[in-house]
Design a protein around this motif. Structure first.
Motif, short mmCIF file in Angstrom:
data_model
loop_
_atom_site.label_atom_id
_atom_site.label_comp_id
_atom_site.label_asym_id
_atom_site.label_seq_id
_atom_site.Cartn_x
_atom_site.Cartn_y
_atom_site.Cartn_z
N ASP A 1 0.83 -1.20 0.00
CA ASP A 1 0.00 0.00 0.00
C ASP A 1 0.86 1.26 0.00
O ASP A 1 0.66 2.17 -0.79
CB ASP A 1 -0.93 -0.02 1.21
CG ASP A 1 -1.96 1.10 1.18
OD1 ASP A 1 -2.49 1.39 0.09
OD2 ASP A 1 -2.25 1.66 2.24
N TYR A 2 1.85 1.29 0.87
CA TYR A 2 2.64 2.51 1.02
C TYR A 2 3.81 2.62 0.05
O TYR A 2 4.17 3.71 -0.35
CB TYR A 2 3.11 2.65 2.47
CG TYR A 2 1.95 3.11 3.33
CD1 TYR A 2 1.62 4.44 3.44
CD2 TYR A 2 1.16 2.18 3.99
CE1 TYR A 2 0.54 4.85 4.19
CE2 TYR A 2 0.08 2.58 4.74
CZ TYR A 2 -0.23 3.92 4.85
OH TYR A 2 -1.31 4.31 5.58
N LEU B 1 5.74 6.33 -0.70
CA LEU B 1 6.35 7.06 0.41
C LEU B 1 7.72 6.52 0.78
O LEU B 1 8.57 7.25 1.26
CB LEU B 1 5.45 6.99 1.65
CG LEU B 1 4.12 7.72 1.54
CD1 LEU B 1 3.30 7.47 2.81
CD2 LEU B 1 4.33 9.20 1.34
N ALA C 1 1.32 4.83 -2.47
CA ALA C 1 1.63 6.18 -2.00
C ALA C 1 3.06 6.59 -2.33
O ALA C 1 3.41 7.75 -2.23
CB ALA C 1 1.40 6.28 -0.50
N LEU D 1 3.00 4.69 11.47
CA LEU D 1 2.19 4.42 10.29
C LEU D 1 1.88 2.93 10.18
O LEU D 1 0.75 2.53 9.87
CB LEU D 1 2.92 4.89 9.03
CG LEU D 1 2.99 6.40 8.81
CD1 LEU D 1 3.96 6.73 7.68
CD2 LEU D 1 1.60 6.97 8.51
#
Length: 158
Positions: free
Chosen positions: A79-80, A86, A84, A103
């Motif tokens: 997901d990240y 990130l 994203a 997080l």
């Protein structure tokens, strides 16, 4: 936790951070399962052998929940890292170690709620796996069912 890559673009850096916070993540999983089990017990007003063991739980064999943890951890990274973007490159990461752990912990808590909404038996399976470790057939069956559920919940990790 086993550190490795689960998908193209996976971050071993984030996996190592998750590895280092493995004990805390397992505590979140066990606390979640315990709280949900306690609430269910209060609703039906029935205590079981599992209730007694749950109340006495001070430690457990982490391997019983390793697959579950590692699957949710990989879902976080997917997901990240991919969605994203990130954490893909350390030089672009402006988050501190503590922020990344926060997080991850927040994601884990939200994911446990999401899984519980789909599978009401989830907390009971977690507790049975932890409280009846292998070679106990009860625990082995619960681990197998958790494994089956993770395959359904995270098909993209195959």
């Amino acid at each position: 936790m086993i550190v490795g890559t689960k998908f193209q673009g996976d971050s071993t850096r984030i996996a190592k951070i998750q590895h280092d916070s493995y004990g805390e993540a397992l505590r979140i999983i066990i606390d979640f399962a315990t709280n949900k089990h306690l609430k269910a017990e209060q609703v039906v007003d029935v205590r079981t052998e599992l209730s007694d063991l749950r109340d006495e739980l001070t430690s457990f064999d982490h391997r019983t929940l390793q697959w579950l943890h590692d699957s949710i951890a990989a879902a976080f990274r997917m997901d990240y890292c991919l969605n994203a973007d990130l954490f893909t490159y350390a030089t672009q990461n402006s988050h501190t170690l503590a922020e990344i752990i926060d997080l991850w912990s927040d994601f884990l808590r939200k994911e446990l709620v999401r899984v519980f909404e789909q599978y009401l038996q989830f907390p009971r399976l977690v507790l049975i796996a932890a409280l009846y470790p292998n070679p106990d057939p009860k625990g082995s069956d619960a681990e197998d069912e958790l494994y089956r559920l993770t395959k359904i919940l995270y098909p993209e990790l195959e």
